[in-house]
Design an enzyme around this catalytic site. Structure first.
Site, PDB file in Angstrom:
ATOM      1  N   ALA A 136       0.857  -1.178   0.000  1.00 20.74           N
ATOM      2  CA  ALA A 136       0.000   0.000   0.000  1.00 20.74           C
ATOM      3  C   ALA A 136       0.897   1.233   0.000  1.00 20.74           C
ATOM      4  O   ALA A 136       2.060   1.166   0.409  1.00 20.74           O
ATOM      5  CB  ALA A 136      -0.883  -0.015   1.236  1.00 20.74           C
ATOM      6  N   GLY A 138       0.597  -5.010   0.936  1.00 23.89           N
ATOM      7  CA  GLY A 138      -0.606  -5.069   0.104  1.00 23.89           C
ATOM      8  C   GLY A 138      -0.336  -5.732  -1.249  1.00 23.89           C
ATOM      9  O   GLY A 138      -1.243  -6.318  -1.848  1.00 23.89           O
ATOM     10  N   GLU A 186      -0.522  -9.329  -0.606  1.00 21.95           N
ATOM     11  CA  GLU A 186      -1.939  -9.618  -0.330  1.00 21.95           C
ATOM     12  C   GLU A 186      -2.754  -9.606  -1.625  1.00 21.95           C
ATOM     13  O   GLU A 186      -3.654 -10.425  -1.808  1.00 21.95           O
ATOM     14  CB  GLU A 186      -2.493  -8.600   0.671  1.00 21.95           C
ATOM     15  CG  GLU A 186      -1.926  -8.830   2.080  1.00 21.95           C
ATOM     16  CD  GLU A 186      -2.183  -7.686   3.045  1.00 21.95           C
ATOM     17  OE1 GLU A 186      -2.031  -6.508   2.635  1.00 21.95           O
ATOM     18  OE2 GLU A 186      -2.533  -7.949   4.208  1.00 21.95           O
ATOM     19  N   GLU A 194       4.872  -5.051   6.985  1.00 23.12           N
ATOM     20  CA  GLU A 194       4.156  -3.983   7.697  1.00 23.12           C
ATOM     21  C   GLU A 194       4.681  -3.789   9.111  1.00 23.12           C
ATOM     22  O   GLU A 194       4.694  -2.680   9.636  1.00 23.12           O
ATOM     23  CB  GLU A 194       2.648  -4.286   7.752  1.00 23.12           C
ATOM     24  CG  GLU A 194       1.935  -4.213   6.413  1.00 23.12           C
ATOM     25  CD  GLU A 194       1.902  -5.536   5.667  1.00 23.12           C
ATOM     26  OE1 GLU A 194       2.736  -6.427   5.954  1.00 23.12           O
ATOM     27  OE2 GLU A 194       1.042  -5.687   4.792  1.00 23.12           O
TER      28      GLU A 194
HETATM   29  N1  CO8 Z   1       4.580   3.205  -0.646  1.00 26.41           N
HETATM   30  C1  CO8 Z   1       4.989   4.372  -1.165  1.00 26.41           C
HETATM   31  N2  CO8 Z   1       6.128   4.507  -1.874  1.00 26.41           N
HETATM   32  C2  CO8 Z   1       6.901   3.426  -2.014  1.00 26.41           C
HETATM   33  C3  CO8 Z   1       6.562   2.178  -1.474  1.00 26.41           C
HETATM   34  C4  CO8 Z   1       5.336   2.084  -0.758  1.00 26.41           C
HETATM   35  N3  CO8 Z   1       4.879   0.935  -0.249  1.00 26.41           N
HETATM   36  N4  CO8 Z   1       7.539   1.295  -1.774  1.00 26.41           N
HETATM   37  C5  CO8 Z   1       8.451   1.964  -2.480  1.00 26.41           C
HETATM   38  N5  CO8 Z   1       8.079   3.249  -2.630  1.00 26.41           N
HETATM   39  C6  CO8 Z   1       8.800   4.321  -3.324  1.00 26.41           C
HETATM   40  C7  CO8 Z   1       9.974   4.806  -2.520  1.00 26.41           C
HETATM   41  O1  CO8 Z   1       9.567   5.745  -1.544  1.00 26.41           O
HETATM   42  C8  CO8 Z   1      10.843   5.406  -3.577  1.00 26.41           C
HETATM   43  O2  CO8 Z   1      10.314   6.658  -3.956  1.00 26.41           O
HETATM   44  P1  CO8 Z   1      11.300   7.958  -4.035  1.00 26.41           P
HETATM   45  O3  CO8 Z   1      12.212   7.628  -5.180  1.00 26.41           O
HETATM   46  O4  CO8 Z   1      10.364   9.075  -4.314  1.00 26.41           O
HETATM   47  O5  CO8 Z   1      12.025   8.030  -2.739  1.00 26.41           O
HETATM   48  C9  CO8 Z   1      10.616   4.472  -4.761  1.00 26.41           C
HETATM   49  O6  CO8 Z   1       9.371   3.810  -4.522  1.00 26.41           O
HETATM   50  C10 CO8 Z   1      11.699   3.427  -4.908  1.00 26.41           C
HETATM   51  O7  CO8 Z   1      11.853   2.750  -3.675  1.00 26.41           O
HETATM   52  P2  CO8 Z   1      13.259   2.591  -2.930  1.00 26.41           P
HETATM   53  O8  CO8 Z   1      14.175   3.707  -3.266  1.00 26.41           O
HETATM   54  O9  CO8 Z   1      12.993   2.349  -1.491  1.00 26.41           O
HETATM   55  O10 CO8 Z   1      13.794   1.258  -3.651  1.00 26.41           O
HETATM   56  P3  CO8 Z   1      14.780   0.151  -3.052  1.00 26.41           P
HETATM   57  O11 CO8 Z   1      15.083  -0.758  -4.179  1.00 26.41           O
HETATM   58  O12 CO8 Z   1      15.884   0.756  -2.270  1.00 26.41           O
HETATM   59  O13 CO8 Z   1      13.874  -0.657  -1.967  1.00 26.41           O
HETATM   60  C11 CO8 Z   1      11.897  -1.790  -1.230  1.00 26.41           C
HETATM   61  C12 CO8 Z   1      12.765  -1.382  -2.426  1.00 26.41           C
HETATM   62  C13 CO8 Z   1      12.635  -2.803  -0.349  1.00 26.41           C
HETATM   63  C14 CO8 Z   1      10.637  -2.444  -1.801  1.00 26.41           C
HETATM   64  C15 CO8 Z   1      11.523  -0.545  -0.380  1.00 26.41           C
HETATM   65  O14 CO8 Z   1      11.034   0.465  -1.263  1.00 26.41           O
HETATM   66  C16 CO8 Z   1      10.495  -0.783   0.662  1.00 26.41           C
HETATM   67  O15 CO8 Z   1      10.791  -1.333   1.721  1.00 26.41           O
HETATM   68  N6  CO8 Z   1       9.214  -0.385   0.383  1.00 26.41           N
HETATM   69  C17 CO8 Z   1       8.151  -0.497   1.342  1.00 26.41           C
HETATM   70  C18 CO8 Z   1       7.660  -1.917   1.497  1.00 26.41           C
HETATM   71  C19 CO8 Z   1       6.573  -1.979   2.537  1.00 26.41           C
HETATM   72  O16 CO8 Z   1       6.789  -1.702   3.700  1.00 26.41           O
HETATM   73  N7  CO8 Z   1       5.361  -2.395   2.100  1.00 26.41           N
HETATM   74  C20 CO8 Z   1       4.222  -2.495   2.983  1.00 26.41           C
HETATM   75  C21 CO8 Z   1       3.446  -1.231   2.956  1.00 26.41           C
HETATM   76  S1  CO8 Z   1       2.116  -1.191   4.132  1.00 26.41           S
HETATM   77  C22 CO8 Z   1       0.947  -2.164   3.410  1.00 26.41           C
HETATM   78  O17 CO8 Z   1       1.086  -2.671   2.320  1.00 26.41           O
HETATM   79  C23 CO8 Z   1      -0.291  -2.369   4.212  1.00 26.41           C
HETATM   80  C24 CO8 Z   1      -1.380  -2.989   3.412  1.00 26.41           C
HETATM   81  C25 CO8 Z   1      -2.678  -2.766   4.134  1.00 26.41           C
HETATM   82  C26 CO8 Z   1      -3.907  -3.025   3.306  1.00 26.41           C
HETATM   83  C27 CO8 Z   1      -4.001  -2.325   1.992  1.00 26.41           C
HETATM   84  C28 CO8 Z   1      -4.738  -1.008   2.092  1.00 26.41           C
HETATM   85  C29 CO8 Z   1      -4.695  -0.227   0.753  1.00 26.41           C
END
Ligand code: CO8
Length: 257
Positions: A65, A108, A111, A131
């Site tokens: 998400a 998400g 999921e 999460e």
């Molecule tokens: N949300 C928003 N932006 C994101 C997300 C995300 N989940 N994941 C990546 N991005 C963005 C980054 O902020 C970054 O943007 P910017 O260049 O503007 O800084 C861009 O995508 C590239 O990401 P990274 O630079 O971080 O890339 P890396 O290769 O270094 O890392 C990762 C990749 C490991 C995937 C890392 O981006 C990461 O950990 N992302 C978050 C993963 C996460 O925690 N996901 C769970 C989110 S919470 C959730 O899903 C709850 C679901 C609940 C139900 C659904 C309701 C809608």
């Protein structure tokens, strides 16, 4: 559609939906999820479509998400937005959905893949429910579908540590159907889709409904539900065609009637 690309006839009878927020690793914001729901509802109604494939790109199926969109929300904001009704609608799609996953399928994103009926992954795919690392927990089925798929111990490990697993591990844990080299994951998903698209769409719909029912009921009621759908299949022209074609030693021609 701003965040997804829909091709209703990517191949005959097979629709392809591509999640398309590549810079954000296909993070699932509200608009993307609403577009996805609307597309699935439309494809479900389109009789020319028999199977739906959902994919992202090589780097990411979806990294979860959209954290930036959620970060400053209150519980009441989340309640009012009620994004889970969108997810519930997706779950109600009657046609089979295959997730073709490469790269990150997290939170998400994992999921969403699990909400689909089958998952074909590239060797580079990474699945996870991270999460916990951002102070919350799965909210779109992660604690329920993952546990049903991989069992309590592995689900607890993934949900409580937030650790990612490789496609190979996901395969061993029976979370996914197949792992193939990255250049083949979409093709492999299409091969699976084609095989299903050749069957009677009525029988496919009834069978999908019955398999899904097994997650929601006890055995006796599930068997009863299965039997009703089995009887219902005999109301279709496709049943007559399928059995006649077998006896006449030819390929059946299913019309979805
Ligand atoms: N949300 C928003 N932006 C994101 C997300 C995300 N989940 N994941 C990546 N991005 C963005 C980054 O902020 C970054 O943007 P910017 O260049 O503007 O800084 C861009 O995508 C590239 O990401 P990274 O630079 O971080 O890339 P890396 O290769 O270094 O890392 C990762 C990749 C490991 C995937 C890392 O981006 C990461 O950990 N992302 C978050 C993963 C996460 O925690 N996901 C769970 C989110 S919470 C959730 O899903 C709850 C679901 C609940 C139900 C659904 C309701 C809608």
């Amino acid at each position: 559609m701003e965040y997804i690309i829909v091709n209703e006839q990517y191949e005959p009878s097979i629709a392809l939906i591509q999640l398309n927020r590549p810079k954000e690793l296909n993070a699932l914001n509200l608009q993307l999820m609403q577009e996805l729901r609307d597309a699935l509802q439309q494809l479900d109604r389109n009789t020319a479509v028999r199977v739906i494939v959902i994919t992202g790109n090589e780097q990411a199926f979806a990294a979860g998400a959209d954290i930036k969109q959620m970060a400053d929300k209150s519980a009441i904001d989340m309640l009012t937005i009620d994004q889970f009704s969108t997810w519930d609608q997706i779950r109600k799609t009657r046609k089979p959905i295959i997730a073709a996953v490469s790269g990150f399928a997290l939170g998400g994103g994992c999921e969403l893949a699990m909400t689909c009926d089958m998952i074909v992954a590239s060797e580079t795919a990474k699945f996870g429910q991270p999460e916990i690392k951002i102070g919350v927990m799965p909210g779109a089925g992660g604690t329920q579908r993952l546990t049903r798929a991989v069992g309590k111990a592995k689900a607890m490990e993934m949900v409580l540590t937030g650790r990612f697993i490789s496609a190979e591990e996901a395969m061993q844990m029976r979370l996914i159907n197949k792992v193939v080299p990255v250049e083949m994951y979409l093709r492999e998903a299409m091969t699976l889709a084609r095989e299903i698209a050749q069957q009677s769409p009525i029988a496919v719909q009834l069978a999908k409904e019955a398999v899904n029912r097994s997650f929601e009921t006890h055995l006796d009621e599930g068997l009863h539900f299965e039997r009703k759908n089995f009887y219902l299949a005999f109301a279709s022209e496709d049943q007559k065609e399928g059995m006649k074609a077998f006896i006449e030693k030819r390929k059946p021609e299913y019309r979805g009637k």
